[in-house]
Scaffold this motif. Structure first.
Motif, PDB file in Angstrom:
ATOM      1  N   CYS A 139       0.837  -1.214   0.000  1.00 37.86           N
ATOM      2  CA  CYS A 139       0.000   0.000   0.000  1.00 37.86           C
ATOM      3  C   CYS A 139       0.869   1.261   0.000  1.00 37.86           C
ATOM      4  O   CYS A 139       0.635   2.184  -0.775  1.00 37.86           O
ATOM      5  CB  CYS A 139      -0.915  -0.006   1.223  1.00 37.86           C
ATOM      6  SG  CYS A 139      -2.069   1.373   1.273  1.00 37.86           S
ATOM      7  N   HIS A 143      -0.130   2.792  -3.592  1.00 38.43           N
ATOM      8  CA  HIS A 143      -1.388   3.543  -3.559  1.00 38.43           C
ATOM      9  C   HIS A 143      -1.170   5.028  -3.268  1.00 38.43           C
ATOM     10  O   HIS A 143      -0.167   5.416  -2.671  1.00 38.43           O
ATOM     11  CB  HIS A 143      -2.344   2.902  -2.550  1.00 38.43           C
ATOM     12  CG  HIS A 143      -2.863   1.565  -3.032  1.00 38.43           C
ATOM     13  ND1 HIS A 143      -3.301   0.571  -2.211  1.00 38.43           N
ATOM     14  CD2 HIS A 143      -2.978   1.084  -4.307  1.00 38.43           C
ATOM     15  CE1 HIS A 143      -3.684  -0.473  -2.941  1.00 38.43           C
ATOM     16  NE2 HIS A 143      -3.486  -0.177  -4.204  1.00 38.43           N
ATOM     17  N   CYS A 216      -8.343   2.841  -0.527  1.00 42.08           N
ATOM     18  CA  CYS A 216      -7.890   1.729  -1.375  1.00 42.08           C
ATOM     19  C   CYS A 216      -8.376   0.401  -0.780  1.00 42.08           C
ATOM     20  O   CYS A 216      -8.907   0.366   0.330  1.00 42.08           O
ATOM     21  CB  CYS A 216      -6.360   1.728  -1.479  1.00 42.08           C
ATOM     22  SG  CYS A 216      -5.532   1.737   0.115  1.00 42.08           S
ATOM     23  N   CYS A 218      -6.832  -1.895   0.530  1.00 45.68           N
ATOM     24  CA  CYS A 218      -6.048  -2.401   1.670  1.00 45.68           C
ATOM     25  C   CYS A 218      -6.830  -2.312   2.981  1.00 45.68           C
ATOM     26  O   CYS A 218      -6.655  -3.150   3.868  1.00 45.68           O
ATOM     27  CB  CYS A 218      -4.743  -1.631   1.778  1.00 45.68           C
ATOM     28  SG  CYS A 218      -3.807  -1.726   0.260  1.00 45.68           S
TER      29      CYS A 218
HETATM   30 ZN   LIG Z   1      -3.640   0.598  -0.099  1.00 41.09          ZN
END
Ligand SMILES: [Zn+2]
Length: 242
Positions: A139, A143, A216, A218
């Protein structure tokens, strides 16, 4: 499996244990306060939060930091202490104040050898922790900052018992491994969209669904990883719609 009506300590890991396993540990559990921004140095003790939030932090040689894990009432700190008595390289800091129960690490390691249910649960938790560290590594590299910022705010909102909690841009920058200016820009964007309100070190989540739309994948991956340990989600807020 844990059910709300069975809660005995307030920490979901402890309360997931069979009653006889918890009874053996209970005389050795000591209450301890989690004080905002205090370093958590638990080499000799393992700490089971019942409220509040602890961030695990990696620090580089130049002083740069990034969060590599977050522990609240669904977990314990640290998994390192149940694996060996070596001092971990990571540090930890209290992000949301609260209470915890601590037990001597040496005693917990011994209890794990004698109690298969305790060992299974804590190894399962260790596995979830390792998966989380891997997800956060991906991440943090792949991201966008606004997605990561939303992930962090939702994780705090899950663990806070209110929509308003202490938070500074400086702290958020430290957790996400970025400059404060970047956080200020994202926070301003979120405020303009009506997702949050920020004032003098206090964050308020105004539109949780809006934050969930901005985050996101995650956030969901990490949340689900820990939820699988328990019969019900250990997180206060489970409104993720997608
Ligand atoms: Zn993420």
């Amino acid at each position: 499996m844990w059910r709300a009506s069975d809660t005995k300590t307030g920490n979901y890991l402890l309360d997931t244990l069979p009653p006889e396993s918890l009874e053996r540990l209970q005389p050795h559990l000591e209450p301890v306060a989690l004080i905002l921004k205090a370093r958590v140095q638990r080499v000799e003790h393992v700490c089971f939060p019942v409220s509040g939030l602890i961030s695990v932090i990696a620090t580089m040689a130049d002083g740069a930091t990034i969060e590599t894990g977050a522990i609240a009432r669904e977990g314990m700190y640290s998994v390192c202490a149940i694996l060996s008595d070596d001092t971990p390289s990571e540090t930890a800091m209290v992000q949301l104040p609260g209470q915890a129960l601590q037990v001597k690490a040496r005693l917990l390691r011994k209890a794990m050898q004698e109690d298969a249910a305790l060992q299974r649960l804590l190894l399962r938790y260790t596995q979830a922790t390792l998966s989380t560290v891997a997800q956060l590594a991906a991440c943090n590299r792949l991201h966008l900052l606004d997605q990561r910022c939303a992930r962090w705010l939702l994780a705090c909102h899950d663990r806070a018992d209110a929509d308003t909690f202490p938070m500074t841009h400086e702290l958020l920058a430290m957790m996400l491994g970025v400059r404060r200016a970047g956080i200020t820009f994202v926070a301003q964007t979120f405020q303009e969209k009506g997702l949050i309100a920020y004032s003098h070190g206090t964050m308020t989540v105004l539109d949780r669904w809006g934050l969930e739309a901005a985050v996101c994948e995650c956030y969901r991956v990490i949340r689900d990883e820990f939820s699988r340990i328990f019969a019900v989600s250990p997180f206060n807020r489970t409104s993720l719609r997608t």
